[in-house]
Write an enzyme that holds these catalytic residues in place. Structure first.
Site, short mmCIF file in Angstrom:
data_model
loop_
_atom_site.label_atom_id
_atom_site.label_comp_id
_atom_site.label_asym_id
_atom_site.label_seq_id
_atom_site.Cartn_x
_atom_site.Cartn_y
_atom_site.Cartn_z
N CYS A 197 0.82 -1.23 0.00
CA CYS A 197 0.00 0.00 0.00
C CYS A 197 0.85 1.27 0.00
O CYS A 197 0.34 2.37 -0.25
CB CYS A 197 -0.94 0.00 1.19
SG CYS A 197 -1.94 -1.48 1.26
N HIS A 222 -3.69 7.10 1.23
CA HIS A 222 -4.11 5.72 0.95
C HIS A 222 -5.43 5.47 1.67
O HIS A 222 -5.61 5.87 2.83
CB HIS A 222 -3.02 4.78 1.46
CG HIS A 222 -3.45 3.35 1.50
ND1 HIS A 222 -4.09 2.74 0.44
CD2 HIS A 222 -3.34 2.40 2.46
CE1 HIS A 222 -4.35 1.48 0.76
NE2 HIS A 222 -3.91 1.26 1.99
N ASN A 251 -10.33 -0.53 -0.47
CA ASN A 251 -8.88 -0.35 -0.32
C ASN A 251 -8.21 -1.01 -1.53
O ASN A 251 -8.24 -2.23 -1.67
CB ASN A 251 -8.48 -1.03 1.01
CG ASN A 251 -6.98 -1.01 1.27
OD1 ASN A 251 -6.18 -0.84 0.37
ND2 ASN A 251 -6.62 -1.21 2.52
#
Ligand code: UT7
Length: 329
Positions: free
Chosen positions: A112, A256, A286
């Site tokens: 991520c 993020h 996500n």
């Protein structure tokens, strides 16, 4: 020589999977997922789509926005943990799909945090004169590496890609577009908390691995949650310091999209106003390395983020690896 972002693009698969759809697969509910994560739905790539197709789709849009011919591209970096193949790198497939011959193309694995890692690398290539037209892509096809029987992980993630074109600063006057500062970090002691245990060379796929779903994502969510709030806040402060600006001079937090509760806590610790915090987790979930560039491009295209705006980006994930980047668009 400073770098600047010349154009942005993103690609999302058409197919939507709602929380109610997932509640038919595992013991969960729309209410639990919305309250604990902020997610309502996510995009899922159909069998016709590969990771490199989404990456190329996002890259083409970013090149078009930048007004850059693919033949001018002299660097491609793909940040992903869900590449088409273990070998070769997905970036080489993207090179062919966007028509950018003769440039170095490679992948990086920082989960991520991948996009801020890739941007940091591109920034260094530009600064040293080794590249003039770099395409940076964050892309994930996570739906194919999730255990759809594990409610602790399958509710969280989605598929998609985002890209930026980076080049040398065209104007170095005060207030001009620039990458103002980046900061990247890793703490390998938490590697077991977010991992695909098998499928690599340490533990090749066997019938037992498949039966135990050890070739799928395993996460200790609470472990990651706690460090995420702390580390994202500190890395953002470092990028601000490097850029020589204070939080009240930041126009947008483009973080993020891991979990809305993480985002709220980071924003509150940084002291940034809620109306400056960009989100799309409710619609796309996500998407790991893709989430920052997707969010950035969506808001550039709607005109919310304008040329000259200061944008603070940050991400944290498997590794754990984390980092931030402060840019003026
Ligand atoms: O982007 C990459 C990095 N990843 C992250 O940043 C993720 C960080 N972690 C998180 O976002 C959160 O930890 C999760 C969303 C994954 C989980 O939320 P949580 O509030 O931390 O839940 P938990 O794991 O502490 O579980 C709380 C309870 C447990 O039940 P008991 O033991 O209290 O009875 C779980 O079994 O919630 C249960 N639970 C669920 N219930 C309904 C866990 N997942 C679900 C679910 N639906 N999907």
């Amino acid at each position: 020589m400073r770098a600047q972002i010349l154009g942005t693009g993103h690609f999302l698969p058409d197919s939507v999977r709602t929380n109610d759809d997932i509640a038919k697969m595992v013991d969960t509910s729309d209410e639990w997922i919305r309250e604990r994560t902020g997610i309502r739905e996510r995009r899922i790539a159909g069998p016709e789509l590969q990771n490199s197709d989404m990456a190329a789709g996002a890259a083409k849009r970013a090149l078009e926005a930048a007004g850059v011919d693919p033949r001018e591209v002299d660097l491609i970096i793909v940040a992903t943990v869900t590449g088409d193949h273990p070998m070769p790198a997905t970036a080489v497939l993207v090179q062919q799909k966007i028509g950018a011959p003769n440039c170095p193309a490679f992948d990086i694995s920082a989960a991520c945090a991948g996009f801020v890692y890739a941007l940091t690398i591109a920034d260094s290539f530009i600064a040293t004169g080794r590249a003039r037209r770099a395409v940076i892509i964050g892309v994930e096809l996570l739906s194919r590496i999730l255990n759809w029987q594990d409610r602790g992980t399958c509710i969280l993630f989605g598929d998609g890609a985002g890209a930026v074109v980076v080049g040398p600063q065209e104007d170095d006057s005060a207030g001009a577009s620039a990458v103002l500062g980046t900061s990247i970090h890793t703490d390998g002691s938490l590697a077991p908390s977010l991992i695909i245990p098998a499928g690599g060379t340490a533990k090749p796929v066997t019938a037992e691995v498949l039966a135990l779903a050890e070739n799928k994502v395993f996460m200790r969510g609470q472990d990651i949650f706690k460090v995420a709030v702390k580390n994202l806040t500190s890395t953002c402060k470092q990028a601000l310091e490097k850029g020589g600006i204070t939080i009240d001079q930041v126009d947008w937090l483009c973080s993020h999209q891991a979990n809305l509760r993480i985002l709220d806590q980071v924003a509150s610790r940084l002291g940034i106003a809620p109306d400056k915090v960009l989100t799309n987790i409710e619609r796309v979930g996500n998407t790991s390395s893709a989430s920052i560039p997707i969010l950035l491009d969506e808001n550039v295209r709607t005109g919310k983020i304008k040329k000259g705006d200061t944008v603070l980006m940050c991400g944290l994930g498997a590794g754990i690896s984390w980092g931030s980047a402060l840019i003026r668009l």
